[in-house]
Motif scaffolding. Structure first.
Motif, short mmCIF file in Angstrom:
data_model
loop_
_atom_site.label_atom_id
_atom_site.label_comp_id
_atom_site.label_asym_id
_atom_site.label_seq_id
_atom_site.Cartn_x
_atom_site.Cartn_y
_atom_site.Cartn_z
N LEU A 83 0.83 -1.22 0.00
CA LEU A 83 0.00 0.00 0.00
C LEU A 83 0.86 1.26 0.00
O LEU A 83 0.59 2.22 -0.73
CB LEU A 83 -0.94 0.00 1.21
N ILE A 84 1.93 1.25 0.79
CA ILE A 84 2.83 2.41 0.87
C ILE A 84 3.50 2.62 -0.49
O ILE A 84 3.53 3.73 -1.04
CB ILE A 84 3.90 2.21 1.98
N SER A 85 4.02 1.54 -1.05
CA SER A 85 4.74 1.63 -2.32
C SER A 85 3.81 2.12 -3.44
O SER A 85 4.21 2.96 -4.25
CB SER A 85 5.30 0.24 -2.64
N ARG A 93 0.30 8.11 8.02
CA ARG A 93 0.63 9.51 7.66
C ARG A 93 0.44 9.75 6.16
O ARG A 93 -0.02 10.81 5.75
CB ARG A 93 2.07 9.84 8.06
N ILE A 94 0.82 8.76 5.34
CA ILE A 94 0.66 8.93 3.89
C ILE A 94 -0.82 9.06 3.55
O ILE A 94 -1.23 9.94 2.79
CB ILE A 94 1.30 7.75 3.11
N ASN A 95 -1.63 8.19 4.14
CA ASN A 95 -3.06 8.21 3.82
C ASN A 95 -3.78 9.43 4.35
O ASN A 95 -4.75 9.88 3.74
CB ASN A 95 -3.74 6.93 4.32
N TYR A 129 5.79 0.69 10.38
CA TYR A 129 5.29 0.73 9.00
C TYR A 129 3.83 1.24 8.96
O TYR A 129 3.43 1.94 8.03
CB TYR A 129 5.39 -0.65 8.33
N SER A 130 3.06 0.86 10.00
CA SER A 130 1.66 1.32 10.06
C SER A 130 1.60 2.83 10.22
O SER A 130 0.72 3.50 9.67
CB SER A 130 0.91 0.69 11.24
N GLU A 131 2.55 3.36 10.99
CA GLU A 131 2.60 4.81 11.20
C GLU A 131 2.91 5.53 9.87
O GLU A 131 2.30 6.57 9.55
CB GLU A 131 3.64 5.15 12.28
N ILE A 132 3.83 4.97 9.09
CA ILE A 132 4.14 5.56 7.77
C ILE A 132 2.89 5.52 6.89
O ILE A 132 2.51 6.52 6.27
CB ILE A 132 5.28 4.78 7.06
N ASN A 164 -2.15 -6.76 -1.13
CA ASN A 164 -0.72 -7.10 -1.17
C ASN A 164 -0.21 -7.48 -2.56
O ASN A 164 0.83 -8.11 -2.69
CB ASN A 164 -0.35 -8.18 -0.14
N THR A 165 -0.95 -7.06 -3.59
CA THR A 165 -0.47 -7.29 -4.97
C THR A 165 -0.68 -6.06 -5.85
O THR A 165 -1.69 -5.38 -5.75
CB THR A 165 -1.25 -8.44 -5.68
N ILE A 166 0.31 -5.88 -6.74
CA ILE A 166 0.19 -4.81 -7.74
C ILE A 166 0.35 -5.42 -9.13
O ILE A 166 0.92 -6.50 -9.28
CB ILE A 166 1.25 -3.69 -7.55
N ILE A 167 -0.16 -4.71 -10.12
CA ILE A 167 0.13 -5.06 -11.50
C ILE A 167 1.17 -4.06 -11.98
O ILE A 167 1.05 -2.85 -11.73
CB ILE A 167 -1.14 -5.02 -12.37
#
Ligand code: TMP
Ligand code: ASP
Length: 242
Positions: free
Chosen positions: A53-55, A237-239, A231-234, A78-81
Protein backbone atom coordinates in the motif's frame (compact mmCIF):
# COMPACT_ATOMS: atom_id res chain seq x y z
CA UNK A 1 -2.44 -16.50 -5.86
CA UNK A 2 -4.74 -17.72 -8.64
CA UNK A 3 -3.39 -20.93 -10.29
CA UNK A 4 -3.58 -19.49 -13.79
CA UNK A 5 -0.66 -17.20 -12.95
CA UNK A 6 2.80 -18.75 -13.17
CA UNK A 7 5.48 -17.85 -10.62
CA UNK A 8 8.34 -16.29 -12.61
CA UNK A 9 10.62 -15.23 -9.78
CA UNK A 10 10.72 -15.26 -5.99
CA UNK A 11 12.92 -12.79 -4.13
CA UNK A 12 13.41 -12.16 -0.43
CA UNK A 13 10.40 -9.85 -0.06
CA UNK A 14 8.30 -10.35 -3.21
CA UNK A 15 7.00 -12.94 -5.69
CA UNK A 16 6.56 -12.09 -9.38
CA UNK A 17 3.85 -13.86 -11.42
CA UNK A 18 3.08 -13.83 -15.13
CA UNK A 19 0.04 -11.86 -16.37
CA UNK A 20 -2.19 -12.67 -19.34
CA UNK A 21 -0.70 -9.59 -21.06
CA UNK A 22 2.89 -10.48 -21.95
CA UNK A 23 4.16 -7.00 -21.04
CA UNK A 24 2.72 -7.03 -17.51
CA UNK A 25 3.46 -8.93 -14.29
CA UNK A 26 1.73 -9.39 -10.95
CA UNK A 27 3.87 -8.68 -7.91
CA UNK A 28 2.93 -10.06 -4.50
CA UNK A 29 4.50 -8.53 -1.38
CA UNK A 30 5.50 -11.12 1.23
CA UNK A 31 5.49 -10.85 5.02
CA UNK A 32 9.16 -11.91 5.21
CA UNK A 33 11.82 -9.50 6.45
CA UNK A 34 15.53 -10.07 5.93
CA UNK A 35 18.61 -8.06 6.83
CA UNK A 36 22.38 -8.37 6.36
CA UNK A 37 21.94 -10.33 3.12
CA UNK A 38 19.37 -12.62 4.73
CA UNK A 39 21.57 -13.59 7.70
CA UNK A 40 18.71 -12.26 9.84
CA UNK A 41 15.19 -13.40 8.94
CA UNK A 42 11.70 -13.06 10.38
CA UNK A 43 8.05 -12.93 9.32
CA UNK A 44 5.76 -10.07 10.28
CA UNK A 45 2.07 -10.64 9.64
CA UNK A 46 0.78 -7.68 7.62
CA UNK A 47 4.16 -6.38 6.44
CA UNK A 48 3.51 -7.36 2.81
CA UNK A 49 0.22 -5.49 2.79
CA UNK A 50 1.72 -2.36 4.39
CA UNK A 51 4.67 -2.22 1.96
CA UNK A 52 2.38 -2.83 -0.99
CA UNK A 53 0.00 0.00 0.00
CA UNK A 54 2.83 2.41 0.87
CA UNK A 55 4.74 1.63 -2.32
CA UNK A 56 1.62 2.03 -4.50
CA UNK A 57 0.98 5.52 -3.09
CA UNK A 58 4.61 6.59 -3.52
CA UNK A 59 4.74 5.28 -7.09
CA UNK A 60 1.53 7.21 -7.88
CA UNK A 61 3.17 10.34 -6.47
CA UNK A 62 6.23 9.80 -8.70
CA UNK A 63 4.12 9.07 -11.79
CA UNK A 64 2.21 12.31 -11.18
CA UNK A 65 5.61 14.00 -11.25
CA UNK A 66 6.53 12.43 -14.62
CA UNK A 67 8.88 9.74 -13.32
CA UNK A 68 8.71 6.62 -15.55
CA UNK A 69 7.94 3.61 -13.32
CA UNK A 70 6.79 -0.01 -13.69
CA UNK A 71 3.73 0.58 -11.48
CA UNK A 72 0.34 0.23 -13.20
CA UNK A 73 -2.25 -0.44 -10.50
CA UNK A 74 -2.95 -1.87 -7.10
CA UNK A 75 -4.68 -5.22 -7.60
CA UNK A 76 -5.45 -5.92 -3.98
CA UNK A 77 -3.93 -5.15 -0.59
CA UNK A 78 -0.72 -7.10 -1.17
CA UNK A 79 -0.47 -7.29 -4.97
CA UNK A 80 0.19 -4.81 -7.74
CA UNK A 81 0.13 -5.06 -11.50
CA UNK A 82 3.33 -3.71 -13.04
CA UNK A 83 4.98 -3.35 -16.42
CA UNK A 84 7.29 -6.31 -17.07
CA UNK A 85 10.92 -5.19 -16.90
CA UNK A 86 14.33 -6.79 -17.22
CA UNK A 87 15.90 -5.69 -13.95
CA UNK A 88 19.32 -4.03 -14.21
CA UNK A 89 21.51 -5.76 -11.58
CA UNK A 90 22.39 -2.55 -9.72
CA UNK A 91 21.18 -1.09 -6.43
CA UNK A 92 21.23 2.69 -6.57
CA UNK A 93 21.47 4.18 -3.08
CA UNK A 94 20.96 7.88 -2.54
CA UNK A 95 21.99 9.41 0.79
CA UNK A 96 20.97 12.82 2.18
CA UNK A 97 22.39 12.16 5.65
CA UNK A 98 25.39 9.99 6.60
CA UNK A 99 24.24 6.81 8.35
CA UNK A 100 24.45 3.01 8.08
CA UNK A 101 27.16 1.51 5.89
CA UNK A 102 28.47 4.95 4.84
CA UNK A 103 29.62 5.56 8.40
CA UNK A 104 31.15 2.08 8.69
CA UNK A 105 33.17 2.52 5.49
CA UNK A 106 34.25 6.18 5.79
CA UNK A 107 35.27 8.62 8.52
CA UNK A 108 31.94 10.48 8.24
CA UNK A 109 30.10 10.77 11.54
CA UNK A 110 26.52 9.45 11.74
CA UNK A 111 23.88 12.18 11.14
CA UNK A 112 26.22 14.43 9.11
CA UNK A 113 23.98 16.33 6.69
CA UNK A 114 25.53 15.91 3.24
CA UNK A 115 26.07 19.10 1.26
CA UNK A 116 24.66 17.41 -1.83
CA UNK A 117 23.04 13.98 -2.20
CA UNK A 118 25.53 11.13 -2.46
CA UNK A 119 24.83 8.32 -4.94
CA UNK A 120 26.37 4.93 -4.12
CA UNK A 121 26.16 2.12 -6.67
CA UNK A 122 26.08 -1.54 -5.61
CA UNK A 123 26.15 -4.69 -7.71
CA UNK A 124 22.92 -6.64 -7.10
CA UNK A 125 24.47 -10.04 -6.47
CA UNK A 126 23.68 -12.00 -3.29
CA UNK A 127 26.63 -14.40 -3.78
CA UNK A 128 29.05 -11.45 -3.79
CA UNK A 129 27.11 -9.76 -0.96
CA UNK A 130 26.03 -6.76 -3.10
CA UNK A 131 29.45 -5.03 -3.26
CA UNK A 132 29.95 -1.29 -3.71
CA UNK A 133 30.90 -0.84 -7.37
CA UNK A 134 32.42 1.84 -9.62
CA UNK A 135 31.14 3.28 -12.90
CA UNK A 136 34.18 1.86 -14.69
CA UNK A 137 33.55 -1.64 -13.33
CA UNK A 138 29.91 -1.38 -14.44
CA UNK A 139 31.09 -0.55 -17.98
CA UNK A 140 33.67 -3.33 -17.85
CA UNK A 141 30.94 -5.88 -17.06
CA UNK A 142 28.70 -4.44 -19.81
CA UNK A 143 25.84 -4.07 -17.34
CA UNK A 144 24.52 -0.99 -19.12
CA UNK A 145 25.64 1.85 -21.35
CA UNK A 146 27.24 4.87 -19.74
CA UNK A 147 24.45 7.14 -21.01
CA UNK A 148 21.81 4.87 -19.43
CA UNK A 149 23.65 4.99 -16.12
CA UNK A 150 23.72 8.80 -16.34
CA UNK A 151 19.97 8.75 -17.03
CA UNK A 152 19.35 6.55 -13.97
CA UNK A 153 21.48 8.74 -11.70
CA UNK A 154 19.66 11.84 -12.95
CA UNK A 155 16.28 10.17 -12.35
CA UNK A 156 17.35 9.12 -8.84
CA UNK A 157 18.22 12.75 -8.00
CA UNK A 158 14.80 13.89 -9.26
CA UNK A 159 13.05 11.14 -7.28
CA UNK A 160 14.93 12.29 -4.18
CA UNK A 161 13.63 15.84 -4.56
CA UNK A 162 10.02 14.61 -4.91
CA UNK A 163 10.17 12.10 -2.05
CA UNK A 164 12.17 14.35 0.29
CA UNK A 165 9.66 17.18 0.07
CA UNK A 166 6.68 14.81 0.33
CA UNK A 167 8.07 13.07 3.41
CA UNK A 168 8.92 16.42 4.99
CA UNK A 169 5.27 17.41 4.68
CA UNK A 170 4.29 14.33 6.70
CA UNK A 171 7.02 15.07 9.27
CA UNK A 172 9.49 12.42 8.14
CA UNK A 173 13.13 12.89 7.25
CA UNK A 174 14.28 10.95 4.21
CA UNK A 175 17.78 9.91 5.27
CA UNK A 176 18.58 7.52 2.40
CA UNK A 177 16.94 4.99 0.06
CA UNK A 178 17.69 2.27 -2.46
CA UNK A 179 16.21 2.05 -5.96
CA UNK A 180 16.26 -0.51 -8.76
CA UNK A 181 15.61 0.11 -12.44
CA UNK A 182 14.91 -2.05 -15.48
CA UNK A 183 14.17 -2.05 -19.21
CA UNK A 184 10.62 -2.63 -20.46
CA UNK A 185 9.95 -4.55 -23.70
CA UNK A 186 10.37 -1.30 -25.67
CA UNK A 187 13.78 -0.70 -23.98
CA UNK A 188 12.56 2.25 -21.92
CA UNK A 189 14.20 2.59 -18.53
CA UNK A 190 11.62 2.38 -15.72
CA UNK A 191 11.89 2.59 -11.94
CA UNK A 192 11.08 -0.89 -10.59
CA UNK A 193 11.00 -2.78 -7.29
CA UNK A 194 9.29 -0.97 -4.39
CA UNK A 195 9.58 2.20 -2.32
CA UNK A 196 8.76 1.36 1.25
CA UNK A 197 10.22 1.42 4.77
CA UNK A 198 12.14 -1.73 3.70
CA UNK A 199 14.38 0.31 1.41
CA UNK A 200 14.22 3.86 2.80
CA UNK A 201 15.49 5.25 6.09
CA UNK A 202 12.77 7.49 7.52
CA UNK A 203 13.19 9.38 10.79
CA UNK A 204 10.31 10.88 12.73
CA UNK A 205 10.49 14.70 12.76
CA UNK A 206 7.81 14.89 15.48
CA UNK A 207 10.44 14.61 18.21
CA UNK A 208 11.26 17.27 20.76
CA UNK A 209 14.62 15.82 21.72
CA UNK A 210 17.65 14.70 19.75
CA UNK A 211 16.99 10.96 19.68
CA UNK A 212 16.54 9.21 16.34
CA UNK A 213 13.16 7.52 16.01
CA UNK A 214 13.39 5.22 12.99
CA UNK A 215 10.15 4.28 11.24
CA UNK A 216 11.78 1.83 8.80
CA UNK A 217 13.57 -1.53 8.58
CA UNK A 218 16.30 -0.30 10.96
CA UNK A 219 13.89 -1.24 13.80
CA UNK A 220 14.31 -4.86 12.66
CA UNK A 221 18.01 -4.59 11.73
CA UNK A 222 18.84 -3.14 15.17
CA UNK A 223 16.03 -4.75 17.25
CA UNK A 224 15.02 -1.25 18.28
CA UNK A 225 11.23 -1.35 17.96
CA UNK A 226 8.12 -2.86 16.44
CA UNK A 227 8.23 -3.21 12.65
CA UNK A 228 4.47 -3.36 12.09
CA UNK A 229 3.94 -0.35 14.40
CA UNK A 230 6.56 1.68 12.48
CA UNK A 231 5.29 0.73 9.00
CA UNK A 232 1.66 1.32 10.06
CA UNK A 233 2.60 4.81 11.20
CA UNK A 234 4.14 5.56 7.77
CA UNK A 235 1.04 4.21 6.04
CA UNK A 236 -1.24 6.25 8.28
CA UNK A 237 0.63 9.51 7.66
CA UNK A 238 0.66 8.93 3.89
CA UNK A 239 -3.06 8.21 3.82
CA UNK A 240 -3.91 11.19 5.99
CA UNK A 241 -2.06 13.38 3.49
CA UNK A 242 -2.86 11.92 0.03
P1 TMP B 1 23.16 1.06 3.98
O1 TMP B 1 23.46 2.22 4.85
O2 TMP B 1 23.06 -0.25 4.72
O3 TMP B 1 24.09 0.97 2.80
O4 TMP B 1 21.68 1.31 3.37
C1 TMP B 1 21.39 2.45 2.62
C2 TMP B 1 19.92 2.43 2.22
O5 TMP B 1 19.65 1.38 1.31
C3 TMP B 1 18.95 2.22 3.39
O6 TMP B 1 17.83 3.06 3.17
C4 TMP B 1 18.54 0.78 3.29
C5 TMP B 1 18.65 0.50 1.82
N1 TMP B 1 19.09 -0.86 1.53
C6 TMP B 1 18.26 -1.72 0.83
O7 TMP B 1 17.15 -1.36 0.46
N2 TMP B 1 18.71 -2.98 0.55
C7 TMP B 1 19.93 -3.43 0.92
O8 TMP B 1 20.27 -4.57 0.64
C8 TMP B 1 20.77 -2.52 1.66
C9 TMP B 1 22.14 -2.97 2.11
C10 TMP B 1 20.32 -1.26 1.93
N1 ASP C 1 17.94 -6.29 1.77
C1 ASP C 1 19.04 -6.96 2.42
C2 ASP C 1 18.65 -8.34 2.91
O1 ASP C 1 17.64 -8.82 2.53
C3 ASP C 1 19.72 -6.17 3.47
C4 ASP C 1 19.06 -5.01 4.16
O2 ASP C 1 18.05 -4.46 3.74
O3 ASP C 1 19.58 -4.63 5.24
O4 ASP C 1 19.29 -9.03 3.65
Amino acid sequence: MNNKYKLIYEGKAKKVFSHEDADKVIIEFKDDATAFNALKKAKFKGKGKLNCLISAKLFELLINNNIPTHFLELENENTIIARKIKVIPLEIVLRNIAYGSLCKQTTLKPRTVLEKPLIDLYLKNDELNDPLITKDRIELMNILRSKDLDFIVDLTLKINEILKSFFKSIKLQLVDFKLEFGYDLKKNILLGDEISPDNCRLWDLNQNNDTIVSLDKDVFRNDSGGLIEAYSEINRRINDFI
